[in-house]
Design a protein around this motif. Structure first.
Motif, PDB file in Angstrom:
ATOM      1  N   MET A  61     -16.419  71.636  61.386  1.00 21.49           N
ATOM      2  CA  MET A  61     -15.845  72.817  62.029  1.00 21.49           C
ATOM      3  C   MET A  61     -16.631  73.138  63.294  1.00 21.49           C
ATOM      4  O   MET A  61     -17.842  72.995  63.347  1.00 21.49           O
ATOM      5  CB  MET A  61     -15.923  74.035  61.091  1.00 21.49           C
ATOM      6  CG  MET A  61     -15.434  73.790  59.675  1.00 21.49           C
ATOM      7  SD  MET A  61     -13.646  73.685  59.588  1.00 21.49           S
ATOM      8  CE  MET A  61     -13.204  75.391  59.851  1.00 21.49           C
ATOM      9  N   PHE A  86     -16.837  76.448  66.218  1.00 19.69           N
ATOM     10  CA  PHE A  86     -16.440  77.836  66.431  1.00 19.69           C
ATOM     11  C   PHE A  86     -16.921  78.312  67.793  1.00 19.69           C
ATOM     12  O   PHE A  86     -17.915  77.826  68.325  1.00 19.69           O
ATOM     13  CB  PHE A  86     -17.068  78.752  65.366  1.00 19.69           C
ATOM     14  CG  PHE A  86     -16.787  78.369  63.947  1.00 19.69           C
ATOM     15  CD1 PHE A  86     -17.658  77.548  63.258  1.00 19.69           C
ATOM     16  CD2 PHE A  86     -15.654  78.844  63.293  1.00 19.69           C
ATOM     17  CE1 PHE A  86     -17.415  77.194  61.942  1.00 19.69           C
ATOM     18  CE2 PHE A  86     -15.405  78.494  61.977  1.00 19.69           C
ATOM     19  CZ  PHE A  86     -16.281  77.672  61.302  1.00 19.69           C
ATOM     20  N   TYR A 132     -17.993  82.005  69.635  1.00 19.61           N
ATOM     21  CA  TYR A 132     -18.336  83.405  69.431  1.00 19.61           C
ATOM     22  C   TYR A 132     -18.622  84.067  70.781  1.00 19.61           C
ATOM     23  O   TYR A 132     -18.975  83.416  71.758  1.00 19.61           O
ATOM     24  CB  TYR A 132     -19.606  83.551  68.582  1.00 19.61           C
ATOM     25  CG  TYR A 132     -19.486  83.166  67.136  1.00 19.61           C
ATOM     26  CD1 TYR A 132     -19.643  81.854  66.726  1.00 19.61           C
ATOM     27  CD2 TYR A 132     -19.250  84.141  66.166  1.00 19.61           C
ATOM     28  CE1 TYR A 132     -19.565  81.502  65.395  1.00 19.61           C
ATOM     29  CE2 TYR A 132     -19.176  83.802  64.823  1.00 19.61           C
ATOM     30  CZ  TYR A 132     -19.341  82.487  64.452  1.00 19.61           C
ATOM     31  OH  TYR A 132     -19.266  82.152  63.119  1.00 19.61           O
ATOM     32  N   SER A 164     -23.450  92.350  67.311  1.00 21.25           N
ATOM     33  CA  SER A 164     -23.231  91.226  66.417  1.00 21.25           C
ATOM     34  C   SER A 164     -22.431  90.130  67.115  1.00 21.25           C
ATOM     35  O   SER A 164     -21.830  90.358  68.168  1.00 21.25           O
ATOM     36  CB  SER A 164     -22.470  91.722  65.199  1.00 21.25           C
ATOM     37  OG  SER A 164     -22.163  90.656  64.332  1.00 21.25           O
ATOM     38  N   LEU A 165     -22.413  88.974  66.501  1.00 18.33           N
ATOM     39  CA  LEU A 165     -21.563  87.892  66.992  1.00 18.33           C
ATOM     40  C   LEU A 165     -20.120  88.185  66.593  1.00 18.33           C
ATOM     41  O   LEU A 165     -19.841  88.501  65.434  1.00 18.33           O
ATOM     42  CB  LEU A 165     -21.971  86.548  66.391  1.00 18.33           C
ATOM     43  CG  LEU A 165     -23.230  85.883  66.917  1.00 18.33           C
ATOM     44  CD1 LEU A 165     -24.473  86.533  66.344  1.00 18.33           C
ATOM     45  CD2 LEU A 165     -23.214  84.402  66.615  1.00 18.33           C
ATOM     46  N   LEU A 209     -16.437  86.480  66.326  1.00 19.74           N
ATOM     47  CA  LEU A 209     -15.763  85.194  66.345  1.00 19.74           C
ATOM     48  C   LEU A 209     -14.513  85.279  67.205  1.00 19.74           C
ATOM     49  O   LEU A 209     -13.661  86.152  66.987  1.00 19.74           O
ATOM     50  CB  LEU A 209     -15.399  84.776  64.919  1.00 19.74           C
ATOM     51  CG  LEU A 209     -14.700  83.433  64.750  1.00 19.74           C
ATOM     52  CD1 LEU A 209     -15.608  82.291  65.202  1.00 19.74           C
ATOM     53  CD2 LEU A 209     -14.279  83.221  63.298  1.00 19.74           C
ATOM     54  N   LEU A 212     -21.108  81.737  72.664  1.00 20.40           N
ATOM     55  CA  LEU A 212     -21.851  80.794  71.833  1.00 20.40           C
ATOM     56  C   LEU A 212     -20.905  79.849  71.118  1.00 20.40           C
ATOM     57  O   LEU A 212     -19.888  80.268  70.564  1.00 20.40           O
ATOM     58  CB  LEU A 212     -22.669  81.544  70.779  1.00 20.40           C
ATOM     59  CG  LEU A 212     -23.850  82.371  71.300  1.00 20.40           C
ATOM     60  CD1 LEU A 212     -24.153  83.524  70.372  1.00 20.40           C
ATOM     61  CD2 LEU A 212     -25.073  81.478  71.450  1.00 20.40           C
ATOM     62  N   GLN A 271     -22.298  71.248  54.914  1.00 18.49           N
ATOM     63  CA  GLN A 271     -22.853  72.437  54.286  1.00 18.49           C
ATOM     64  C   GLN A 271     -22.331  73.685  54.994  1.00 18.49           C
ATOM     65  O   GLN A 271     -21.657  73.603  56.002  1.00 18.49           O
ATOM     66  CB  GLN A 271     -24.390  72.405  54.358  1.00 18.49           C
ATOM     67  CG  GLN A 271     -24.999  71.174  53.742  1.00 18.49           C
ATOM     68  CD  GLN A 271     -24.733  71.094  52.258  1.00 18.49           C
ATOM     69  OE1 GLN A 271     -24.800  72.087  51.550  1.00 18.49           O
ATOM     70  NE2 GLN A 271     -24.411  69.909  51.781  1.00 18.49           N
ATOM     71  N   GLU A 272     -22.682  74.829  54.443  1.00 13.80           N
ATOM     72  CA  GLU A 272     -22.178  76.069  55.004  1.00 13.80           C
ATOM     73  C   GLU A 272     -22.934  76.523  56.237  1.00 13.80           C
ATOM     74  O   GLU A 272     -22.487  77.380  56.982  1.00 13.80           O
ATOM     75  CB  GLU A 272     -22.246  77.190  53.954  1.00 13.80           C
ATOM     76  CG  GLU A 272     -21.446  76.899  52.701  1.00 13.80           C
ATOM     77  CD  GLU A 272     -22.249  76.190  51.625  1.00 13.80           C
ATOM     78  OE1 GLU A 272     -21.755  76.123  50.491  1.00 13.80           O
ATOM     79  OE2 GLU A 272     -23.355  75.678  51.921  1.00 13.80           O
ATOM     80  N   THR A 273     -24.103  75.965  56.443  1.00  9.61           N
ATOM     81  CA  THR A 273     -24.957  76.388  57.548  1.00  9.61           C
ATOM     82  C   THR A 273     -24.290  76.136  58.881  1.00  9.61           C
ATOM     83  O   THR A 273     -23.683  75.093  59.106  1.00  9.61           O
ATOM     84  CB  THR A 273     -26.274  75.601  57.501  1.00  9.61           C
ATOM     85  OG1 THR A 273     -26.896  75.828  56.244  1.00  9.61           O
ATOM     86  CG2 THR A 273     -27.195  76.020  58.622  1.00  9.61           C
ATOM     87  N   GLN A 274     -24.435  77.117  59.787  1.00  7.98           N
ATOM     88  CA  GLN A 274     -23.925  76.941  61.142  1.00  7.98           C
ATOM     89  C   GLN A 274     -25.080  76.633  62.086  1.00  7.98           C
ATOM     90  O   GLN A 274     -26.150  77.224  61.998  1.00  7.98           O
ATOM     91  CB  GLN A 274     -23.213  78.206  61.615  1.00  7.98           C
ATOM     92  CG  GLN A 274     -21.882  78.416  60.934  1.00  7.98           C
ATOM     93  CD  GLN A 274     -20.992  79.380  61.686  1.00  7.98           C
ATOM     94  OE1 GLN A 274     -20.939  79.383  62.905  1.00  7.98           O
ATOM     95  NE2 GLN A 274     -20.282  80.196  60.941  1.00  7.98           N
ATOM     96  N   PHE A 285     -26.033  76.577  66.118  1.00  7.12           N
ATOM     97  CA  PHE A 285     -25.563  77.215  67.332  1.00  7.12           C
ATOM     98  C   PHE A 285     -26.102  76.522  68.578  1.00  7.12           C
ATOM     99  O   PHE A 285     -27.224  75.997  68.588  1.00  7.12           O
ATOM    100  CB  PHE A 285     -26.001  78.674  67.375  1.00  7.12           C
ATOM    101  CG  PHE A 285     -25.211  79.565  66.458  1.00  7.12           C
ATOM    102  CD1 PHE A 285     -25.540  79.697  65.128  1.00  7.12           C
ATOM    103  CD2 PHE A 285     -24.109  80.265  66.943  1.00  7.12           C
ATOM    104  CE1 PHE A 285     -24.804  80.513  64.276  1.00  7.12           C
ATOM    105  CE2 PHE A 285     -23.369  81.078  66.117  1.00  7.12           C
ATOM    106  CZ  PHE A 285     -23.708  81.200  64.777  1.00  7.12           C
ATOM    107  N   GLY A 286     -25.289  76.580  69.616  1.00 10.89           N
ATOM    108  CA  GLY A 286     -25.755  76.192  70.930  1.00 10.89           C
ATOM    109  C   GLY A 286     -26.594  77.308  71.519  1.00 10.89           C
ATOM    110  O   GLY A 286     -26.692  78.399  70.957  1.00 10.89           O
TER     111      GLY A 286
END
Lengths: 113, 112
Positions: A31, A33, A35, A42-43, A45, A92, A99-102, A104-105
């Motif tokens: 995936m 995304f 943001y 907050s971020l 989406l 971003l 895994q669920e971890t994202q 980020f750039g």
């Protein structure tokens, strides 16, 4: 883990113009995304970038304003169209693998005058 | 819809002390909860993930607890250092899809 790069890192643009932000991941990811983050906020989406099909946009964001491409598993672009000062923000890119971890750039800092 | 509440006031602590940050959520219990660190001008960096059936998770000087009854997670940094100064974000999964919902974060300042 995945390493994500974004270009440009920052830009100053005139209102009414468009800017395309590129996001490159060093490995194939499931995936991707996009943001937006205002200072101290907050971020938020914007959309999920889908490979080979139209992005899935969140409420309040539309394709005409934020067209997104994802031609393959490691690359995506976000265009901010017809910009106004309200579009000034940090944009971003993130990605997830198995895994669920994202991951980020570093973000693209946009200022619209 | 799910709301995440993190203390908007900055937390100031002395080096060597334990920093404790709070994340409260208001609606459904998530399948998992994550903590991220964000430095100024940078994207968030993943720190820890804790699942709904786990009470506590540790990684080096970090400890996360997850209380689904209280709808709360606590994030602890023991023996804090000035290099731990950053904004810490709490994030929950969205059961409707593959999205993640982020809190606004709490700014931590560790003084030498």
């Amino acid at each position: 883990s995945a390493v994500i790069s974004q270009k440009p890192s920052r830009d100053i643009c005139q209102r009414g113009t468009s800017l395309t932000i590129q996001c490159q991941v060093d490995s194939q990811v499931t995936m991707m995304f996009w943001y937006r983050q205002q200072p101290g906020q907050s971020l938020t989406l914007i959309a999920t970038a889908n490979q080979g099909s139209e992005a899935t946009y969140e409420s309040g964001f539309v394709i005409d304003k934020f067209p997104i491409s994802r031609p393959n598993l490691t690359f995506s672009t976000l265009t901010v169209s017809n910009m106004s000062p309200e579009d000034s923000s940090i944009y971003l890119c993130s990605a997830t693998g198995s895994q669920e971890t994202q991951y980020f750039g570093p973000g693209t800092r946009l200022l619209v005058l | 819809s799910q709301k995440i509440e993190q203390n908007s006031e900055a937390l100031n602590i002395q080096e060597g002390k334990t920093a404790t940050l709070t994340c409260n959520y208001t609606n459904y219990s998530p399948a998992y909860l994550q903590w991220y660190r964000q430095d100024p001008g940078r994207g968030p960096v993943f720190l820890l993930l804790i699942r709904e059936n786990e009470k506590e998770k540790r990684k080096e000087r970090l400890k996360v607890t997850f209380d689904t009854t209280l709808k709360q997670s606590l994030f602890h940094i023991t023996a804090s250092q000035p290099a731990d100064s950053a904004t810490y974000l709490c994030a929950l999964d969205d059961p409707g899809g593959f999205k993640t919902i982020f809190g606004a974060g709490t700014r931590l300042f560790v003084k030498a």
